[in-house]
Design a protein around this motif. Structure first.
Motif, PDB file in Angstrom:
ATOM      1  N   GLU A   1       2.581   3.254  -2.075  1.00  0.00           N
ATOM      2  CA  GLU A   1       2.294   4.374  -2.972  1.00  0.00           C
ATOM      3  C   GLU A   1       0.913   4.954  -2.732  1.00  0.00           C
ATOM      4  O   GLU A   1       0.718   6.169  -2.726  1.00  0.00           O
ATOM      5  N   GLU A   2      -0.053   4.071  -2.522  1.00  0.00           N
ATOM      6  CA  GLU A   2      -1.415   4.537  -2.260  1.00  0.00           C
ATOM      7  C   GLU A   2      -1.462   5.352  -0.964  1.00  0.00           C
ATOM      8  O   GLU A   2      -2.112   6.404  -0.899  1.00  0.00           O
ATOM      9  N   ASN A   3      -0.786   4.866   0.077  1.00  0.00           N
ATOM     10  CA  ASN A   3      -0.754   5.592   1.346  1.00  0.00           C
ATOM     11  C   ASN A   3      -0.036   6.926   1.206  1.00  0.00           C
ATOM     12  O   ASN A   3      -0.443   7.927   1.815  1.00  0.00           O
TER      13      ASN A   3
ATOM     14  N   ARG B   1       0.112   8.814  -1.440  1.00  0.00           N
ATOM     15  CA  ARG B   1      -0.809   9.747  -2.104  1.00  0.00           C
ATOM     16  C   ARG B   1      -1.895  10.217  -1.149  1.00  0.00           C
ATOM     17  O   ARG B   1      -2.263  11.393  -1.142  1.00  0.00           O
ATOM     18  N   HIS B   2      -2.407   9.286  -0.328  1.00  0.00           N
ATOM     19  CA  HIS B   2      -3.510   9.626   0.582  1.00  0.00           C
ATOM     20  C   HIS B   2      -3.065  10.590   1.675  1.00  0.00           C
ATOM     21  O   HIS B   2      -3.725  11.610   1.917  1.00  0.00           O
TER      22      HIS B   2
ATOM     23  N   GLN C   1       0.822  -1.214   0.000  1.00  0.00           N
ATOM     24  CA  GLN C   1       0.000   0.000   0.000  1.00  0.00           C
ATOM     25  C   GLN C   1       0.853   1.260   0.000  1.00  0.00           C
ATOM     26  O   GLN C   1       0.316   2.365   0.146  1.00  0.00           O
TER      27      GLN C   1
END
Length: 495
Positions: free
Chosen positions: A243-245, A247-248, A241
């Protein structure tokens, strides 16, 4: 074949509600007589008065309605805790406040300044912050209040090259270990000591020892994990997670390396942020504030931050943008707010099914007649079980201490050891308890699934349990027995 995916927190909690509902058909219903305990300021069970009552098994309708009842039922099991709806509203207001703060650029600018000052020494944030949160835990049982910090602290650790689990661990383990080693926590140590009929200062030395040893173990554990993740990001339990984290949690920043400038206006906004939490802690500890007052504080400070932001073009918002930003922030934490009510649904089913007192009566019979060593360790185990069912520290103290503490007299140990076993067990369980809204809420904000948190924290839980059991065992062996104050108060505890 598809890979097994661990269910979400909502599914886990609904399953627990259903399991407990089934148990209400199996476990006999029963109750203790209750009468007003002046020391506690509420009704408490009277030892020796347990009796079976007409069963009230919980069916499908009760399971469906339990999360809803959990939202608005105040003071479950005689605890002084707020209704979940109060906590949920507090979470939504915090979300709005933090989004307004983020929109001004003050958080990103502050992160950039901090990382620059700690360049090469970012790891020091872990002991500094964990000690600070532990102080909140040991002094007043800091729990729901920690939900305000996740959205601020996690981005700092991600920027520093760590992961979201590191940020979650610093907050949850810091405050949780502090509560586990409560020294003068009014919601745990003081309430439990009053229920046991002893001064809350009795046994404080052992609690300090437990606090120091467990906190040292926790800090070392988190620092070791963080160092490993920084060297090898694939070692993170949420590596998939990453990259997703990123960005978030870093949304709205000017770029990975180009953070906003820390202008005078943004410095004032960050100062207001710090003042907000100082006022909150003062209000809780000194003025007796709780969720409504804290929600009002964050709402007012959101407006003040908006007005101060007008001084700087980079932080300026018009009225419509401010309202939209606040609502967006509340929307981001809506899932967290909902999960709080679902988590309390387990306690609602137990209480309605009248099996809580039956379980307590079984525990009372189990520890009777044991030796000092066996008694105090069995007490720790029983309080672990009870903490899963009643995560509220004040609720569990009010429920169990009037029954369990007098049993120490017959085992030949001080009642203060029972208080220490209770608060250590409750604090230990609430580091991972799925029925504890603070755990599930914090994990939801940090985007860490429950199974991954268990995988991360399990080795530390074993270490902490060994430390606690060793401390309780030494305390029981070296304790000469019942002190005068215990004997004198045993009657008033029961009456």
């Amino acid at each position: 074949m598809s890979k097994f995916k661990f269910p979400t927190a909502f599914t886990i909690l609904f399953a627990l509600i259903a399991i407990v509902a089934v148990l209400t058909w199996v476990i006999p219903a029963g109750e203790y007589e209750r009468q007003m305990n002046e020391a506690l300021g509420s009704e408490a069970p009277v030892p020796g008065t347990y009796h079976e009552v007409e069963s009230n098994p919980q069916g499908l309708t009760s399971v469906i309605l339990a999360p809803i009842a959990g939202m608005y039922d105040p003071g479950l099991l005689g605890s002084s805790s707020s209704a979940a709806i109060d906590v949920a509203l507090f979470v939504l207001v915090i979300g709005g406040f933090l989004m307004v703060l983020t929109k001004t650029g003050a958080i990103d600018a502050g992160i950039g300044w901090l990382l620059h000052r700690l360049e090469g020494r970012e790891i020091l944030m872990i002991p500094i912050l964990m000690i600070a949160f532990a102080f909140g835990g040991t002094s007043y049982g800091m729990a729901e209040e920690t939900l305000a910090f996740y959205a601020l602290i996690i981005p700092v650790f991600i920027r520093a090259g760590y992961d979201s689990v590191t940020g979650v661990a610093v907050i949850m383990l810091g405050a949780g270990i502090g509560t586990l080693g409560s020294t003068f926590n009014a919601f745990a140590t003081v309430v439990a000591s009053q229920g046991a009929g002893i001064p809350f200062t009795t046994g404080i030395v052992l609690r300090f020892i437990i606090l120091i040893l467990c906190l040292a173990a926790g800090i070392a554990f988190v620092m070791r994990y963080a160092k490993r993740v920084k060297v090898d990001p694939s070692a993170s339990v949420v590596a998939d997670q990453a990259e997703e984290n990123r960005r978030h949690f870093l949304k709205g920043s000017a770029g990975d390396d180009a953070l906003p400038e820390l202008t005078r206006t943004r410095s004032i906004i960050l100062l207001l942020f710090g003042i907000t939490f100082a006022i909150m802690i003062y209000g809780v500890v000194v003025l007796g504030w709780w969720m409504a007052e804290m929600s009002g504080l964050f709402l007012v400070m959101s407006i003040i931050v908006w007005w101060v932001g007008k001084m700087d073009e980079g932080s300026r918002m018009d009225e419509a943008t401010f309202v939209e930003t606040f609502v967006d922030g509340a929307r981001d934490l809506l899932g967290v707010a909902l999960i709080i009510g679902v988590a309390r649904g387990v306690v609602v089913i137990m209480d309605a099914g009248k099996i809580t007192d039956t379980i307590l009566a079984g525990a009372e019979g189990f520890v009777s007649g044991l030796s000092e060593f066996a008694f105090i360790n069995a007490m720790f185990g029983i309080q672990i079980l009870m903490s899963f069912l009643v995560p509220s520290s004040s609720g569990l103290a009010t429920l169990s201490m009037p029954i369990m503490a007098p049993l120490a007299d017959f085992a030949g140990v001080g009642r203060d050891l029972v208080v220490t076993a209770y608060q250590s067990a409750n604090g230990w369980v609430n580091l991972f308890n799925p029925t504890f809204a603070v755990v599930m809420g914090g994990l939801a904000i940090g985007r860490v699934s429950y199974d991954r948190w268990l995988r991360f924290v399990f080795p530390l839980l074993v270490i902490l349990a060994v430390i606690i059991c060793a401390a309780l065992t030494v305390g029981a062996i070296t304790d000469p027995g019942i002190d005068g104050s215990t004997t004198e108060t045993s009657d008033t505890t029961s009456n």
